[in-house]
Design a protein around this motif. Structure first.
Motif, PDB file in Angstrom:
ATOM      1  N   LEU A 119      26.546  43.126  48.419  1.00  0.00           N
ATOM      2  CA  LEU A 119      26.634  43.323  49.868  1.00  0.00           C
ATOM      3  C   LEU A 119      27.918  42.707  50.430  1.00  0.00           C
ATOM      4  N   SER A 120      28.364  41.608  49.829  1.00  0.00           N
ATOM      5  CA  SER A 120      29.639  41.006  50.239  1.00  0.00           C
ATOM      6  C   SER A 120      30.782  41.988  50.016  1.00  0.00           C
ATOM      7  N   ASP A 121      30.762  42.665  48.865  1.00  0.00           N
ATOM      8  CA  ASP A 121      31.784  43.682  48.585  1.00  0.00           C
ATOM      9  C   ASP A 121      31.705  44.815  49.605  1.00  0.00           C
ATOM     10  N   ALA A 122      30.480  45.219  49.953  1.00  0.00           N
ATOM     11  CA  ALA A 122      30.312  46.296  50.944  1.00  0.00           C
ATOM     12  C   ALA A 122      30.873  45.870  52.298  1.00  0.00           C
ATOM     13  N   ILE A 123      30.623  44.614  52.697  1.00  0.00           N
ATOM     14  CA  ILE A 123      31.149  44.106  53.975  1.00  0.00           C
ATOM     15  C   ILE A 123      32.676  44.120  53.965  1.00  0.00           C
ATOM     16  N   SER A 124      33.272  43.729  52.821  1.00  0.00           N
ATOM     17  CA  SER A 124      34.742  43.712  52.756  1.00  0.00           C
ATOM     18  C   SER A 124      35.310  45.130  52.835  1.00  0.00           C
ATOM     19  N   ILE A 125      34.603  46.118  52.267  1.00  0.00           N
ATOM     20  CA  ILE A 125      35.047  47.518  52.360  1.00  0.00           C
ATOM     21  C   ILE A 125      34.985  47.974  53.818  1.00  0.00           C
ATOM     22  N   ILE A 126      33.876  47.672  54.486  1.00  0.00           N
ATOM     23  CA  ILE A 126      33.734  48.033  55.904  1.00  0.00           C
ATOM     24  C   ILE A 126      34.782  47.290  56.735  1.00  0.00           C
ATOM     25  N   SER A 132      22.478  64.419  46.822  1.00  0.00           N
ATOM     26  CA  SER A 132      22.161  65.482  47.792  1.00  0.00           C
ATOM     27  C   SER A 132      21.666  64.929  49.129  1.00  0.00           C
ATOM     28  N   VAL A 133      21.083  63.727  49.121  1.00  0.00           N
ATOM     29  CA  VAL A 133      20.523  63.188  50.371  1.00  0.00           C
ATOM     30  C   VAL A 133      21.413  62.127  51.013  1.00  0.00           C
ATOM     31  N   GLU A 134      22.509  61.751  50.342  1.00  0.00           N
ATOM     32  CA  GLU A 134      23.275  60.630  50.902  1.00  0.00           C
ATOM     33  C   GLU A 134      24.000  60.984  52.195  1.00  0.00           C
ATOM     34  N   GLY A 135      24.113  62.286  52.507  1.00  0.00           N
ATOM     35  CA  GLY A 135      24.719  62.679  53.773  1.00  0.00           C
ATOM     36  C   GLY A 135      23.728  62.670  54.923  1.00  0.00           C
ATOM     37  N   SER A 136      22.467  62.394  54.620  1.00  0.00           N
ATOM     38  CA  SER A 136      21.423  62.430  55.651  1.00  0.00           C
ATOM     39  C   SER A 136      21.447  61.179  56.513  1.00  0.00           C
ATOM     40  N   GLN A 137      21.112  61.376  57.795  1.00  0.00           N
ATOM     41  CA  GLN A 137      21.003  60.227  58.692  1.00  0.00           C
ATOM     42  C   GLN A 137      19.902  59.294  58.197  1.00  0.00           C
ATOM     43  N   PHE A 139      24.031  51.155  47.423  1.00  0.00           N
ATOM     44  CA  PHE A 139      24.542  51.025  48.792  1.00  0.00           C
ATOM     45  C   PHE A 139      26.036  50.725  48.791  1.00  0.00           C
ATOM     46  N   LYS A 140      26.454  49.774  47.956  1.00  0.00           N
ATOM     47  CA  LYS A 140      27.887  49.426  47.903  1.00  0.00           C
ATOM     48  C   LYS A 140      28.720  50.650  47.527  1.00  0.00           C
ATOM     49  N   ASN A 141      28.284  51.396  46.514  1.00  0.00           N
ATOM     50  CA  ASN A 141      29.035  52.582  46.085  1.00  0.00           C
ATOM     51  C   ASN A 141      29.037  53.662  47.156  1.00  0.00           C
ATOM     52  N   TYR A 142      27.933  53.777  47.880  1.00  0.00           N
ATOM     53  CA  TYR A 142      27.848  54.719  48.999  1.00  0.00           C
ATOM     54  C   TYR A 142      28.875  54.361  50.070  1.00  0.00           C
ATOM     55  N   ILE A 143      28.963  53.077  50.414  1.00  0.00           N
ATOM     56  CA  ILE A 143      29.939  52.611  51.409  1.00  0.00           C
ATOM     57  C   ILE A 143      31.359  52.877  50.920  1.00  0.00           C
ATOM     58  N   LYS A 144      31.593  52.601  49.644  1.00  0.00           N
ATOM     59  CA  LYS A 144      32.928  52.797  49.069  1.00  0.00           C
ATOM     60  C   LYS A 144      33.361  54.262  49.167  1.00  0.00           C
ATOM     61  N   ARG A 145      32.417  55.169  48.938  1.00  0.00           N
ATOM     62  CA  ARG A 145      32.759  56.604  48.966  1.00  0.00           C
ATOM     63  C   ARG A 145      32.881  57.169  50.374  1.00  0.00           C
ATOM     64  N   ASN A 146      32.107  56.616  51.312  1.00  0.00           N
ATOM     65  CA  ASN A 146      31.909  57.347  52.572  1.00  0.00           C
ATOM     66  C   ASN A 146      32.360  56.641  53.847  1.00  0.00           C
ATOM     67  N   TRP A 147      32.621  55.321  53.798  1.00  0.00           N
ATOM     68  CA  TRP A 147      32.845  54.639  55.078  1.00  0.00           C
ATOM     69  C   TRP A 147      34.156  55.051  55.745  1.00  0.00           C
ATOM     70  N   ARG A 148      35.205  55.201  54.967  1.00  0.00           N
ATOM     71  CA  ARG A 148      36.509  55.541  55.569  1.00  0.00           C
ATOM     72  C   ARG A 148      36.433  56.900  56.276  1.00  0.00           C
ATOM     73  N   ILE A 149      36.951  56.953  57.486  1.00  0.00           N
ATOM     74  CA  ILE A 149      37.011  58.208  58.246  1.00  0.00           C
ATOM     75  C   ILE A 149      38.383  58.830  58.008  1.00  0.00           C
TER      76      ILE A 149
END
Length: 572
Positions: free
Chosen positions: A111-118, A35-40, A66-76
């Motif tokens: 975090l390395s995986d998160a960087i590669s996703i970004i 519920s809070v992951e959409g918050s700034q 954090f990695k899972n959050y990036i995986k779900r949300n980074w792509r626009i």
């Protein structure tokens, strides 16, 4: 959400609750985080926890979240709202690399995986300084940091191995090569020198060889699409050092584990892959180095044991030989009859043997065994590599190879005949050898569509396959039963129809086998036969021909559905 101590404390408490085995505590915590992951500032709070928390379990949990959050949300996604605000995106990219490099390895990997996703989304256009920031860290001399950079670079660049060629891809690879190729080469040379300096220090060698494995993987990714000018100019440096590493044997890097590959095996496996890539794609430029690699890899194969931990190394080494023997201008390396005999005797035959590990998988992990053996996911196995080498050799030396193997097949079958209960693995190897030798072209729909004319498939079927399937006990020698059924499946387009009709009641009978592999293969073989079509595109096996077998077929199929493992699958 503000970047406050209160919010950090709240987040810590909820992350702890997500680890609770009690669903009544865990699920509400998971719902709260959703519920809070959409918050700034939410991702920045996670990164702050990673940096400041005193509890390692919270650090690890925050890194995974954090990695899972990036995986779900980074792509626009076009026409959908941006799930991460721009200020958070900028802050994440500004902080994640130094945080990753200063973190323990367990967190560094997340975090390395998160960087590669970004990076897949933003690099290079929206993250132009990423490479510079990473390359600068090579100067640190800290191999924990260096390995973090290498691991991240590998995650970013390995997609070059399977991307379709495009101008955009070429532009990106050129940018990467301009910034990364020289520092990587210098790091490679420096790491090799450090390995010599610390040759008697086991802990240092483990860190350095971890780096070399990643460097070798990066070499493969950066050279996959085309041969870069930089690597062509520096081929002497890379190939000379690869060859040295391939022939290296340091007892400090050897492991007692018979199952899991050690650092030395993993590095040599990757070097075999790199050499095979050059032999296949850049053979003209690689030609001066090829003979020494053939010799080194040959020596590797004849001195490496049968333990499972060597499987990937042996498979990649054999695949290198397979890729070389298929090239017309390397043909002279294999022309000598003694060379062919030696390859057959010392490489192919030993690696087609059914080992204790294979038997264990057949009995205790049948689903994985079927997936590897029947569905073609056995790409990294010794048997598959040996099979590919047989086919490669047959391209130019079909007659001599067939003659040599015929002798081995007859010898194996004679050994089996002396004492079947003890020597059944000899027959298993013989069947696999015949299958490898006879198969020239294959499709999923038709099985083998082009066969080696020097192999009499029908005669082998009648003399050596049918007797096993006609045995009164469907549970005797289950591996040989599975081999026989697979033979029918593979060569169904090559064996005469009358022999296929004789096989149908035998296959139906094996639906009752206790072995999961055997009754699964029997069902699959029947399905393949029923869908075969004749020369005029009509069904090959007609309803009238099947009529005598329908009742027992249905009876055995329904019995098979009551087997314990089938019921377990149905419950799952």
């Amino acid at each position: 959400m503000e970047l406050s101590d209160a919010n950090l404390q709240t987040l810590t408490e909820y992350l702890k609750k997500t680890l609770d085995p009690d669903p009544a505590i865990r699920r509400p915590a998971e719902k709260f985080l959703e519920s809070v992951e959409g918050s700034q500032n939410y991702p920045l709070l996670l990164l702050t926890l990673l940096e400041k928390s005193q509890e390692n379990v919270i650090k690890v949990c925050a890194s995974v979240t954090f990695k899972n959050y990036i995986k779900r949300n980074w792509r626009i996604v076009e026409d959908e709202p941006n799930k991460i605000c721009e200020s958070d995106r900028i802050a994440i990219k500004a902080n994640i690399v130094p945080l990753m490099l200063s973190s323990p390895e367990q967190i560094q990997k997340q975090l390395s995986d998160a960087i590669s996703i970004i990076g897949r989304e933003d690099f290079p256009q929206k993250w132009p300084d990423l490479l510079t920031e990473m390359v600068n860290r090579f100067q640190s001399g800290d191999f924990h940091v260096i390995n973090g950079v290498l691991r991240t670079a590998h995650s970013l660049f390995k997609r070059y191995r399977h991307e379709f060629k495009s101008n955009e891809l070429w532009t990106e690879i050129k940018l990467v090569l301009d910034a990364f190729a020289l520092p990587l080469t210098n790091l490679f040379k420096a790491t090799i020198e450090l390995c010599s300096t610390h040759a008697n220090d086991a802990s240092a060698l483990k860190v350095l060889f971890s780096s070399l494995i990643l460097i070798a993987k990066l070499f493969y990714s950066l050279n996959f699409q085309d041969l870069p000018e930089f690597f062509e100019d520096n081929m002497e440096t890379w190939m000379t050092n690869f060859h040295t590493l391939l022939t290296l044997d340091n007892k400090l890097l050897q492991t007692d584990d018979e199952e899991e590959a050690g650092l030395l095996e993993l590095l040599k496996s990757q070097i075999c892959d790199n050499a095979a890539l050059y032999a296949q794609k850049y053979d003209e430029e690689f030609q001066p180095y090829l003979p020494r690699f053939v010799t080194a890899i040959w020596n590797l194969l004849v001195t490496t044991g049968q333990e499972v931990k060597y499987d990937l190394l042996v498979s990649n080494a054999i695949q290198f030989l397979a890729s070389v023997c298929e090239r017309p201008h390397y043909k002279h390396l294999f022309e000598d009859q003694n060379t062919l005999t030696s390859i057959c005797e010392k490489v192919i035959v030993p690696n087609m043997e059914f080992r204790a590990a294979d038997e264990e998988a057949f009995e205790d992990n049948s689903e994985e065994y079927i997936r590897r053996d029947l569905e073609g996911s056995d790409i990294d196995t010794r048997r598959r590599a040996a099979c590919d080498l047989v086919r490669g050799l047959c391209k130019f030396f079909e007659g001599p190879v067939t003659g040599i193997f015929s002798g081995y097949v007859n010898s194996m079958l004679q050994e089996y005949a002396k004492n079947p209960s003890v020597n059944w693995k000899h027959k298993d190897a013989a069947i696999y050898l015949v299958t490898s030798l006879a198969s020239k072209a294959q499709t999923q729909k038709h099985g083998i569509t082009q066969a080696n004319e020097l192999v009499n498939l029908t005669e082998f079927f009648v003399n050596h396959i049918q007797p096993d399937l006609k045995s009164p006990s469907v549970n005797e020698f289950p591996v040989l039963k599975a081999d026989g059924i697979k033979y029918i499946m593979i060569f169904r387009s090559q064996v005469p129809k009358e022999q296929l009709l004789l096989s149908i009641p035998l296959l139906i009978n094996h639906l009752q086998a206790e072995s999961i592999v055997v009754h699964t293969y029997a069902a699959h073989a029947l399905e393949r036969l029923f869908t075969m079509r004749g020369t005029n595109n009509s069904i090959l096996i007609t309803a009238a021909e099947m009529a005598p077998f329908v009742e027992v077929l249905l009876t055995n199929l329904f019995k098979a559905l009551t087997l314990p493992e089938i019921l377990n699958i149905m419950v799952l």
